[in-house]
Scaffold this active site. Structure first.
Site, PDB file in Angstrom:
ATOM      1  N   GLY A 227       0.806  -1.209   0.000  1.00  0.00           N
ATOM      2  CA  GLY A 227       0.000   0.000   0.000  1.00  0.00           C
ATOM      3  C   GLY A 227       0.838   1.257   0.000  1.00  0.00           C
ATOM      4  N   ARG A 307      -5.231   3.182 -16.193  1.00  0.00           N
ATOM      5  CA  ARG A 307      -5.343   3.756 -14.854  1.00  0.00           C
ATOM      6  C   ARG A 307      -6.035   5.117 -14.796  1.00  0.00           C
ATOM      7  NH1 ARG A 307      -1.799   4.707 -11.669  1.00  0.00           N
ATOM      8  NH2 ARG A 307      -2.698   3.705  -9.864  1.00  0.00           N
ATOM      9  N   TYR A 311      -9.084   4.524 -12.449  1.00  0.00           N
ATOM     10  CA  TYR A 311      -8.878   4.973 -11.067  1.00  0.00           C
ATOM     11  C   TYR A 311      -8.773   6.485 -10.946  1.00  0.00           C
ATOM     12  CZ  TYR A 311      -7.133   0.129 -10.609  1.00  0.00           C
ATOM     13  OH  TYR A 311      -6.970  -1.231 -10.624  1.00  0.00           O
ATOM     14  N   CYS A 337     -11.815   4.064 -29.629  1.00  0.00           N
ATOM     15  CA  CYS A 337     -13.144   4.627 -29.858  1.00  0.00           C
ATOM     16  C   CYS A 337     -13.970   4.501 -28.596  1.00  0.00           C
ATOM     17  CB  CYS A 337     -13.801   3.973 -31.056  1.00  0.00           C
ATOM     18  SG  CYS A 337     -12.983   4.507 -32.553  1.00  0.00           S
ATOM     19  N   GLU A 338     -13.750   5.449 -27.725  1.00  0.00           N
ATOM     20  CA  GLU A 338     -14.215   5.418 -26.346  1.00  0.00           C
ATOM     21  C   GLU A 338     -13.528   6.653 -25.771  1.00  0.00           C
ATOM     22  OE1 GLU A 338     -16.049   3.067 -23.571  1.00  0.00           O
ATOM     23  OE2 GLU A 338     -15.163   1.782 -25.088  1.00  0.00           O
TER      24      GLU A 338
HETATM   25  C1  LIG Z   1      -1.997  -5.871  -5.200  1.00  0.00           C
HETATM   26  C2  LIG Z   1      -1.440  -6.477  -3.982  1.00  0.00           C
HETATM   27  C3  LIG Z   1      -0.245  -6.000  -3.441  1.00  0.00           C
HETATM   28  C4  LIG Z   1       0.542  -4.834  -4.004  1.00  0.00           C
HETATM   29  O1  LIG Z   1      -0.020  -3.595  -3.766  1.00  0.00           O
HETATM   30  P1  LIG Z   1       0.759  -2.249  -4.216  1.00  0.00           P
HETATM   31  O2  LIG Z   1      -0.130  -1.138  -3.857  1.00  0.00           O
HETATM   32  O3  LIG Z   1       1.011  -2.365  -5.681  1.00  0.00           O
HETATM   33  O4  LIG Z   1       2.046  -2.215  -3.502  1.00  0.00           O
HETATM   34  C5  LIG Z   1       0.242  -6.662  -2.315  1.00  0.00           C
HETATM   35  N1  LIG Z   1      -0.399  -7.716  -1.773  1.00  0.00           N
HETATM   36  C6  LIG Z   1      -1.555  -8.213  -2.282  1.00  0.00           C
HETATM   37  C7  LIG Z   1      -2.197  -9.389  -1.650  1.00  0.00           C
HETATM   38  C8  LIG Z   1      -2.113  -7.602  -3.390  1.00  0.00           C
HETATM   39  O5  LIG Z   1      -3.268  -8.069  -3.868  1.00  0.00           O
END
Ligand SMILES: *Cc1c(COP(=O)(O)O)cnc(C)c1O
Length: 410
Positions: A227, A307, A311, A337-338
């Site tokens: 994360g 992305r 997102y 085409c979008e």
């Molecule tokens: C996608 C994922 C990650 C990696 O997340 P990042 O934000 O790219 O670092 C780590 N562990 C699991 C289980 C994931 O599904």
């Protein structure tokens, strides 16, 4: 990427020359940047027994997987296919963690047969697993801590409404199931989502994990997922890895002291390791003035890099062909085409038809989410390693688009 003598370069390789040699659109990755990011994490946690498991889904090219292994990384896989790619890249089964969501027991059995580490994420699959294997195969458990964190609801996985993990509120049920089948739980895992900024969030989640961990006697590792947030533009606040490292390692050490055993601490970064190392090189096909804006249309789109549309991600763009040019405001769009906008109202050096436009932060979740929509070929991939640009995936051809089609006669 550095600007030297009017030329954008990576490790001394001019991106313009990469585009000339391999064409566009092309994904380019900087091995040095990946290495640097790997070192930042591995050094942030001091003398904790740390294991880094690269999240394969962020960038699955086998050469990249091999590269990360050469830096010392293990692998985190979310599907059996990623497990096979990892094995092809030379990872030992024990270096691979398999953390699937919503799969049938058959796929988990396949992973068991391959000898990789297994992480289970629902009570029902835990019971099915227990019935089949009892305590013969050690496992990890993915928990849902019910913490809302992350850059965007779509990438938050640890909140109460998320499908991921077993709720920490179901701890009693977990313990009952573990006891009933004699399951050997060696690790606990939490992955809260992507783009988490605050060191305190990691600490909150870690403390939840430590609390639960006291209920398990045979643990060997705790896995805090990932994360970590990276910079998408100048001045972006990013996860302060040093702060996370010192806070988490202190808390982890005191947990281990209380637990009476030195566990391993695992992380599974994807974005942090590869996002900033990647560039998508495109070419401007169209410059279109409308009463409202000036569009630059490039020879790529949401089929290659989804992305921004999926997102609302911000990807900075640079005109590689006109480094000193006067800046103007552009909306950069793709050829699908979008509606496929890469970025709106961006200040860029004046764009002429044929100019090379680089999209930044194109290492994580870009090629790996690419498709053939509009029957376009997926780009080639190039790795810059030791100052040399090397092809690591060929551009697709018509044959790739048609190979699996069964064409009937009428
Ligand atoms: C996608 C994922 C990650 C990696 O997340 P990042 O934000 O790219 O670092 C780590 N562990 C699991 C289980 C994931 O599904």
């Amino acid at each position: 990427m550095e600007l030297i003598g009017g030329e954008y370069q990576v490790q001394g390789v001019k991106l313009k020359e990469v585009a000339e040699q391999f064409g566009t659109p092309t994904y380019v990755y900087d091995a040095e940047k990946i290495k640097k990011q790997y070192e930042v994490i591995s050094q942030a946690f001091g003398d904790v027994n740390l294991k880094i498991k690269f999240a394969a889904k962020s960038l699955t090219n086998i050469s990249i997987l091999k590269l990360l292994r050469s830096y010392g990384s293990d692998l985190d896989c979310v599907s059996i296919q990623e497990v096979y790619l990892g094995l092809m890249a030379g990872y030992q089964p024990q270096e691979i963690l398999y953390t699937p969501n919503g799969v049938a027991l058959e796929e988990i059995e396949e992973a068991v047969a391959l000898g990789v580490k297994i992480n289970l994420d629902s009570l029902s699959i835990l019971a099915q697993f227990g019935e089949k294997f009892g305590g013969s195969i050690p496992i990890g458990l993915r928990l849902n801590p019910h913490v809302m964190a992350g850059g965007n609801k779509k990438i938050s996985t640890g909140h109460a409404g998320s499908k991921f993990g077993i709720s920490v509120y179901h701890l009693d049920k977990i313990l009952d199931t573990v006891k009933e089948y004699g399951i050997d739980v060696r690790g606990l895992h939490i992955h809260t989502g992507s783009d988490i900024l605050d060191a305190e969030v990691f600490l909150t989640v870690a403390n939840i994990l430590f609390d639960v961990a006291k209920k398990f006697e045979n643990l060997g590792f705790l896995d805090l997922g990932s994360g970590f947030k990276v910079a998408y533009k100048e001045g972006d606040i990013t996860t302060d890895m040093e702060e996370v490292g010192s806070k988490i390692s202190a808390a982890f050490k005191s947990f281990c002291a209380g637990y009476g055993k030195d566990l391993e601490l695992w992380f599974e970064p994807g974005k942090f390791l590869v996002s900033e190392a990647g560039y998508l090189l495109t070419q401007a096909n169209v410059v279109k003035e409308t009463p409202a804006t000036v569009f630059v249309g490039v020879n790529s789109g949401l089929n290659h890099l989804i992305r921004p549309m999926m997102y609302d991600a911000y990807h900075e763009m640079i005109n590689l062909s006109n480094s000193g040019g006067k800046e103007r405001i552009y909306t950069v769009v793709g050829y699908i085409c979008e509606t496929d906008t890469f970025g709106s109202d961006r200040k860029m050096a004046e764009v002429n038809i044929g100019d090379l436009i680089a999209v930044k932060n194109a290492g994580a979740y870009c090629f790996s989410m690419a498709s053939n929509y509009n029957s376009r070929f997926r780009p080639c991939e190039v790795l810059i390693h030791n100052g040399e640009a090397r092809l690591i995936r060929e551009r697709e051809t018509m044959e790739d688009l048609t190979r699996k089609q069964v064409i009937l006669d009428f």
